[in-house]
Design an enzyme around this catalytic site. Sequence first.
Site, PDB file in Angstrom:
ATOM      1  N   GLY A   3      -2.607  -1.072  -7.215  1.00  0.00           N
ATOM      2  CA  GLY A   3      -1.545  -2.043  -7.416  1.00  0.00           C
ATOM      3  C   GLY A   3      -1.843  -3.005  -8.547  1.00  0.00           C
ATOM      4  N   HIS A  17       0.834  -1.202   0.000  1.00  0.00           N
ATOM      5  CA  HIS A  17       0.000   0.000   0.000  1.00  0.00           C
ATOM      6  C   HIS A  17       0.867   1.251   0.000  1.00  0.00           C
ATOM      7  CE1 HIS A  17      -2.931  -2.891   1.958  1.00  0.00           C
ATOM      8  NE2 HIS A  17      -3.695  -2.353   1.019  1.00  0.00           N
TER       9      HIS A  17
END
Length: 282
Positions: free
Chosen positions: A149, A37
């Site tokens: 991502g 993250h």
Amino acid sequence: MEVLRSKNALCAYTERNREMGKKIGFAPTMGALHEGHLSLYEAARKENDLVISSIFVNPTQFNNSADLQKYPRTVEADIKLLESTGNIDAVYIPKEQDIYPNGLKSEKYDFDGLENEMEGKFRPRHFDGVGTVVEELFRQVQPDNAYFGEKDYQQLAIIKKMVEKKNLPVKIHGVPTLREDSGLARSSRNERLTPEQRKTAKIIHETLTQVNDWFRVVSIPEIKDRVNKIFEKTSGIVLEYFIIADEETLKETDFFYKDRNYRAFIAAFAGEVRLIDNKHLD
């Protein structure tokens, strides 16, 4: 770092900064944060004046209620982690009614068929839940740039499609998958793995690396057979699916065409923990 615990607090914060002409970068999360993250915010920091995170465990994207209950909730630890990086200016922690004022119900989306491939076959309406929460967060935060991502490559493709079809004024950026030393893709779900499962799960990335070596040298049916045999011989992990798909359409292919880009995808279970990963084939 500002902690914004309501939609009203977020709106006041973003309006104040937007009036100063600041470019906003945003990456939504469901918490249980890890270095994967944080890599999103590192990318956002380079391209924006203001970087905003959000933490919200979205009920409508879980097909299994038990999975929802087991999802780790570590908000206070997440806040401390975000603050320690120096890359985040604010974190938005909405209440359920801030996102779903009319009750927990997801919208129905048409992602031009992207939602019907891979994860969509195994998790019905999952991407309707993803689309609903991401669209609502975009409308509230109003970012110039948003970061996701590549580990969740299908999700990334679907969000890009949603932005295109809804004509939302935000640019979507994919950020390369961050991995543990073993190669295992970093995920909040990894915290549920036993040490032995964590060790075994590295076979996912190792297999994808081998698939890349076989790319355009071995036929796809033969590659599939080899992958199945690898997992059959590896105790402690069960293959749910392996496919090679066109990167644009996400449709599975049985033949390599020279002018197309391809990506290999794996989903597997280590005990009760479902893990996914993928790799661009070059």
